[in-house]
Each structure stands twice: as structure tokens, then as C-alpha cells.
Motif scaffolding. Structure first.
Motif, PDB file in Angstrom:
ATOM      1  N   HIS A   1       0.803  -1.220  -0.117  1.00  0.00           N
ATOM      2  CA  HIS A   1      -0.139  -0.031   0.080  1.00  0.00           C
ATOM      3  C   HIS A   1       0.622   1.191   0.040  1.00  0.00           C
ATOM      4  O   HIS A   1       0.452   2.316   0.395  1.00  0.00           O
ATOM      5  N   ILE A   2       1.993   1.054  -0.237  1.00  0.00           N
ATOM      6  CA  ILE A   2       3.019   2.382  -0.690  1.00  0.00           C
ATOM      7  C   ILE A   2       2.988   2.477  -1.802  1.00  0.00           C
ATOM      8  O   ILE A   2       3.810   1.750  -2.812  1.00  0.00           O
ATOM      9  N   VAL A   3       2.831   3.673  -2.427  1.00  0.00           N
ATOM     10  CA  VAL A   3       3.016   3.918  -3.857  1.00  0.00           C
ATOM     11  C   VAL A   3       3.786   5.341  -4.225  1.00  0.00           C
ATOM     12  O   VAL A   3       3.836   6.109  -3.246  1.00  0.00           O
ATOM     13  N   ARG A   4       4.628   5.356  -5.130  1.00  0.00           N
ATOM     14  CA  ARG A   4       5.433   6.678  -5.478  1.00  0.00           C
ATOM     15  C   ARG A   4       4.804   7.364  -6.419  1.00  0.00           C
ATOM     16  O   ARG A   4       4.093   6.803  -7.486  1.00  0.00           O
ATOM     17  N   LEU A   5       4.545   8.682  -6.081  1.00  0.00           N
ATOM     18  CA  LEU A   5       3.821   9.651  -7.074  1.00  0.00           C
ATOM     19  C   LEU A   5       4.543  10.947  -7.380  1.00  0.00           C
ATOM     20  O   LEU A   5       5.074  11.372  -6.637  1.00  0.00           O
ATOM     21  N   GLU A   6       4.515  10.900  -8.650  1.00  0.00           N
ATOM     22  CA  GLU A   6       5.590  12.175  -9.092  1.00  0.00           C
ATOM     23  C   GLU A   6       4.889  13.482  -8.627  1.00  0.00           C
ATOM     24  O   GLU A   6       5.735  14.299  -8.305  1.00  0.00           O
ATOM     25  N   ASP A   7       3.548  13.812  -8.495  1.00  0.00           N
ATOM     26  CA  ASP A   7       3.316  15.094  -7.754  1.00  0.00           C
ATOM     27  C   ASP A   7       3.252  15.045  -6.389  1.00  0.00           C
ATOM     28  O   ASP A   7       2.569  16.113  -5.774  1.00  0.00           O
ATOM     29  N   ASN A   8       4.006  14.099  -5.635  1.00  0.00           N
ATOM     30  CA  ASN A   8       4.084  14.223  -4.341  1.00  0.00           C
ATOM     31  C   ASN A   8       5.098  15.424  -3.896  1.00  0.00           C
ATOM     32  O   ASN A   8       6.292  15.108  -3.315  1.00  0.00           O
ATOM     33  N   PHE A   9       4.804  16.658  -4.534  1.00  0.00           N
ATOM     34  CA  PHE A   9       5.712  17.814  -4.127  1.00  0.00           C
ATOM     35  C   PHE A   9       4.860  18.873  -3.715  1.00  0.00           C
ATOM     36  O   PHE A   9       4.063  19.492  -4.519  1.00  0.00           O
ATOM     37  N   TRP A  10       5.010  19.658  -2.837  1.00  0.00           N
ATOM     38  CA  TRP A  10       3.941  20.493  -2.208  1.00  0.00           C
ATOM     39  C   TRP A  10       4.713  22.016  -2.002  1.00  0.00           C
ATOM     40  O   TRP A  10       5.564  22.167  -1.611  1.00  0.00           O
ATOM     41  N   GLU A  11       3.751  22.904  -2.888  1.00  0.00           N
ATOM     42  CA  GLU A  11       4.467  24.074  -2.854  1.00  0.00           C
ATOM     43  C   GLU A  11       3.093  24.875  -3.164  1.00  0.00           C
ATOM     44  O   GLU A  11       2.147  24.690  -3.628  1.00  0.00           O
ATOM     45  N   ILE A  12       3.072  26.373  -2.691  1.00  0.00           N
ATOM     46  CA  ILE A  12       2.045  27.264  -2.697  1.00  0.00           C
ATOM     47  C   ILE A  12       2.934  28.740  -3.153  1.00  0.00           C
ATOM     48  O   ILE A  12       3.244  29.360  -2.099  1.00  0.00           O
ATOM     49  N   GLY A  13       2.979  28.896  -4.176  1.00  0.00           N
ATOM     50  CA  GLY A  13       3.671  29.941  -4.677  1.00  0.00           C
ATOM     51  C   GLY A  13       5.053  29.860  -4.393  1.00  0.00           C
ATOM     52  O   GLY A  13       5.633  28.878  -3.733  1.00  0.00           O
ATOM     53  N   PRO A  14       5.879  31.328  -4.373  1.00  0.00           N
ATOM     54  CA  PRO A  14       7.034  31.108  -3.807  1.00  0.00           C
ATOM     55  C   PRO A  14       6.975  30.900  -2.198  1.00  0.00           C
ATOM     56  O   PRO A  14       6.031  31.182  -1.827  1.00  0.00           O
ATOM     57  N   GLY A  15       8.187  30.107  -1.884  1.00  0.00           N
ATOM     58  CA  GLY A  15       8.537  30.111  -0.265  1.00  0.00           C
ATOM     59  C   GLY A  15       8.478  28.653  -0.138  1.00  0.00           C
ATOM     60  O   GLY A  15       9.096  27.899  -1.019  1.00  0.00           O
ATOM     61  N   PRO A  16       8.524  28.364   1.479  1.00  0.00           N
ATOM     62  CA  PRO A  16       8.944  26.976   1.765  1.00  0.00           C
ATOM     63  C   PRO A  16       8.193  25.813   0.970  1.00  0.00           C
ATOM     64  O   PRO A  16       6.779  26.049   0.848  1.00  0.00           O
ATOM     65  N   CYS A  17       8.947  24.680   0.703  1.00  0.00           N
ATOM     66  CA  CYS A  17       8.098  23.502   0.018  1.00  0.00           C
ATOM     67  C   CYS A  17       9.169  22.426   0.016  1.00  0.00           C
ATOM     68  O   CYS A  17      10.213  22.375   0.598  1.00  0.00           O
ATOM     69  N   GLY A  18       8.487  21.256  -0.298  1.00  0.00           N
ATOM     70  CA  GLY A  18       9.200  20.114  -0.529  1.00  0.00           C
ATOM     71  C   GLY A  18       8.206  18.792  -0.711  1.00  0.00           C
ATOM     72  O   GLY A  18       7.273  18.995  -0.974  1.00  0.00           O
ATOM     73  N   PRO A  19       9.065  17.590  -0.869  1.00  0.00           N
ATOM     74  CA  PRO A  19       8.658  16.580  -1.409  1.00  0.00           C
ATOM     75  C   PRO A  19       7.668  16.175   0.035  1.00  0.00           C
ATOM     76  O   PRO A  19       7.914  16.777   1.188  1.00  0.00           O
ATOM     77  N   ASP A  20       6.485  15.491  -0.474  1.00  0.00           N
ATOM     78  CA  ASP A  20       5.694  15.140   0.630  1.00  0.00           C
ATOM     79  C   ASP A  20       5.190  13.651   0.519  1.00  0.00           C
ATOM     80  O   ASP A  20       5.379  12.818  -0.337  1.00  0.00           O
ATOM     81  N   SER A  21       4.211  13.363   1.411  1.00  0.00           N
ATOM     82  CA  SER A  21       3.786  11.872   1.589  1.00  0.00           C
ATOM     83  C   SER A  21       2.326  12.091   2.054  1.00  0.00           C
ATOM     84  O   SER A  21       2.159  12.593   3.170  1.00  0.00           O
TER      85      SER A  21
END
Ligand code: SER
Length: 331
Positions: free
Chosen positions: A148-168
Motif C-alpha cells: 500500500h506504499i505507492v510512489r507519485l510524481e506529484d508528491n511535492f507541495w508548494e504554494i507559490g514562492p516560499g517553503p516547499c518540499g516532497p511530501d507523503s
């Protein structure tokens, strides 16, 4: 599964993280402070951006909040799916250069499986394609099926400029009957089967205005757990709109329209739109945003007009939103 009211879910979440050394902070205003990159607060982390970048010193390196959010990116989906909103409450735990993945992942698992009692076998997680570290930590969580662990390309979180990173992200499988039936249906599918309930972001970059990703001085954690979604699971409802956080607004619409929710799919959409929009109007007005021709005020005006239009589609005559706002404030 442990039944909880919406209020109880929020309290349980904040208390759980207080027990893990977090400071409970009240929700911030929807109007961003000193942040011209955002029109409105649309995520739990948004008001905390200066703590992630190190621009301001947080009152505690660990913070937990239940943040009111308004995000209109999904406005056309509101009422058509079980889970989309323009207004929602986002529960979150945050680490500013303190703990990282090795704590955030097991704590999320512990909260969902032990405090909320979610069935472990129905939970799924997604990770960023190259995040082997997160996978290793997930593999140690009791009862999580490794398949039940899958790898997804869009698992990267950002909201405009600023702090962001890969997510789970953590999903619950609500069953085939809630799905689209496609063979490819899995976490990340647009349908209502795999419901994303929590996003753990491993905030380690600062995206500049030019789109450059600069590593932050320290690694952070930003998580977002949708209160309405988790409540719908714990209350075993088919949608967020049927939880105690939204259903009283639908009942109000039933009363003034003389119609019954559940009788007609198209009318149900209108009732759900009114319920959602009444919440975003109430959230915005309580933060002193007023209808106008530009900026935040225009967002409010557009939402107000949409709500009225859906009221007319239900045959409601005259002014009716004031009553809906009264219901929101009681909830
Ligand atoms: N920032 C992430 C989100 O909004 C997690 O809090 O989903």
C-alpha cells in the motif's frame, strides 16, 4: 473506528500533538500578514512561512493548529465530489528545524490508527518517487501493508514562492463502491474511493520568485489533515457534507426550500454548494473581508453570487443567506 464529532476530532488532534511537545496556536486570520504572494490563507502552513524560512523565531519549535482556510482552486468541483471545498479547516503539526520524517510519520500513523482507530489494512500512503527514506520509515509502521506504499510524481507541495518540499500522503480506501471502477484507480485518482486525509510535507526548500529551489537552512515538517475529511470517515458518512460540520446548513436549506437532500442529484449539488459557500462567506467576513470589486473582496462577492444563484435554482425566493450564516456560526 472511533466515532467523533468534528469538534472532538479537532480537540483530539491538538491534544495529541500537545502531548508530543507542540504549542497549540489559535487559527490565524485568512488575511496574510506581510505576504504579498498570497491572496488568502489556503493552508495551515501559510501563516507560518516566516518560521520555516528562519525570518522570524517561532514561539516554540513545535506548533499545532486548526487553521481556517479558503482556497478557490477547486470551486467547480464543490458539490460534485464528496470532498472538495472552498472553505475548510486544516489540522496540522509543524516542526521548525526540530523533528523530521522519523517522528512525523510514526506520529501520524499513531494518531490515525490508535486515537482514531482507523483500520490499518485500509490505509495507503504515497511518497515522492525518490524518497526511499520515507519508504523505510513507513515500512516500520505496525500493520501498514507494504503493497500500500505507492510512489507519485506529484508528491511535492508548494504554494507559490516560499517553503516547499516532497511530501507523503495518507489515504483511506473507502471501498470499490465509492470508486470510478477503472483498472487504474489507486491513490491519487480523482474519484472518491481513495480519500486523502493527511499530507506530510518535508519542507526543505525555499522556492524563489524566479522558480529556483534553494535548500533551507534547516529541515522542517508541515502537515495538513483535512478536518472535514477525517470527520466524514469517523462518522461513516458518504461525504464531508453529511458530517456535523456541514449537515446543519443543508438542513437549513431543506427547511427553507421545502426540498429533501438525497431526492435529486442535481438539487443536492446546489444544497452542497450553498453549505460550502456559506462557510467560506462566514470565514471571510469574520476576518473583516467585505464584498468588493477586487482582490479578496471580489472572491467573496463571487462566492456570494454563486450561493444565491444555487438558492434560486432550488426555487428559494428572497434573501436566505443570513440564516445560513447563523447556522455556520452555531456550528
Ligand atoms: N501544506 C500542505 C497542504 O496544505 C500540508 O499542510 O496540504
Amino acid at each position: 473506528m472511533n466515532y467523533m464529532t468534528g469538534k472532538e476530532v479537532a480537540e483530539a488532534f491538538l491534544k495529541f500533538f500537545e502531548g508530543k511537545g507542540h504549542l497549540i496556536m489559535p487559527s490565524f486570520s485568512l488575511i496574510p500578514e506581510n505576504d504579498p504572494t498570497l491572496l488568502m490563507i489556503g493552508a495551515g502552513m501559510a501563516p507560518l512561512k516566516p518560521f520555516f524560512t528562519g525570518k522570524l523565531k517561532p514561539p516554540c519549535p513545535r506548533v499545532t493548529t486548526n487553521q481556517r482556510c479558503v482556497r478557490t482552486g477547486d470551486i467547480e468541483n464543490v458539490g460534485r465530489t464528496a470532498r472538495h471545498h472552498t472553505a475548510f479547516m486544516m489540522l496540522g503539526n509543524f516542526s521548525f528545524g526540530d523533528y523530521f520524517k522519523a517522528e512525523a510519520i510514526p506520529w501520524a500513523w499513531e494518531f490515525l490508527t490508535e486515537v482514531c482507530g482507523l483500520p490499518r489494512e485500509k490505509l495507503w500512503v504515497s511518497i515522492y518517487p525518490n524518497d526511499d527514506e520515507a519508504e523505510q520509515i513507513w515500512l516500520k509502521q505496525p500493520g501498514l501493508n507494504p503493497e500500500h506504499i505507492v510512489r507519485l510524481e506529484d508528491n511535492f507541495w508548494e504554494i507559490g514562492p516560499g517553503p516547499c518540499g516532497p511530501d507523503s500522503e495518507i489515504y483511506i480506501d473507502l471501498g470499490e463502491e465509492r470508486g470510478c471502477g477503472k483498472e487504474t484507480c489507486s491513490p491519487g485518482c480523482d474519484c472518491d474511493r481513495f480519500l486523502e486525509i493527511w499530507n506530510l510535507v518535508f519542507t526543505q526548500f525555499d522556492r524563489t520568485e524566479d522558480g529556483e529551489y534553494k535548500p533551507l537552512e534547516h529541515k522542517n515538517i508541515d502537515t495538513g489533515c483535512g478536518l472535514e475529511r477525517l470527520a466524514s470517515v469517523l462518522q461513516q458518512k458518504n461525504s464531508n457534507f453529511e458530517t456535523d460540520l456541514l449537515f446543519p446548513i443543508i438542513e437549513y436549506v431543506e427547511n427553507i426550500s421545502g426540498l429533501k437532500f438525497g431526492d435529486d442529484a442535481k438539487r443536492d449539488i446546489s444544497m452542497k454548494v450553498i453549505a460550502d459557500h456559506a462557510r467560506s462567506m462566514a470565514f471571510m467576513i469574520m476576518d473583516k473581508i467585505l464584498p468588493s470589486n477586487e482582490g479578496r473582496g471580489y472572491v467573496l462577492r463571487r462566492i456570494l453570487r454563486r450561493a444565491i444563484r444555487h438558492g434560486r435554482m432550488l426555487g428559494i425566493k428572497g434573501a436566505f443567506l443570513e440564516g445560513a450564516i447563523g447556522v455556520v456560526s452555531k456550528i
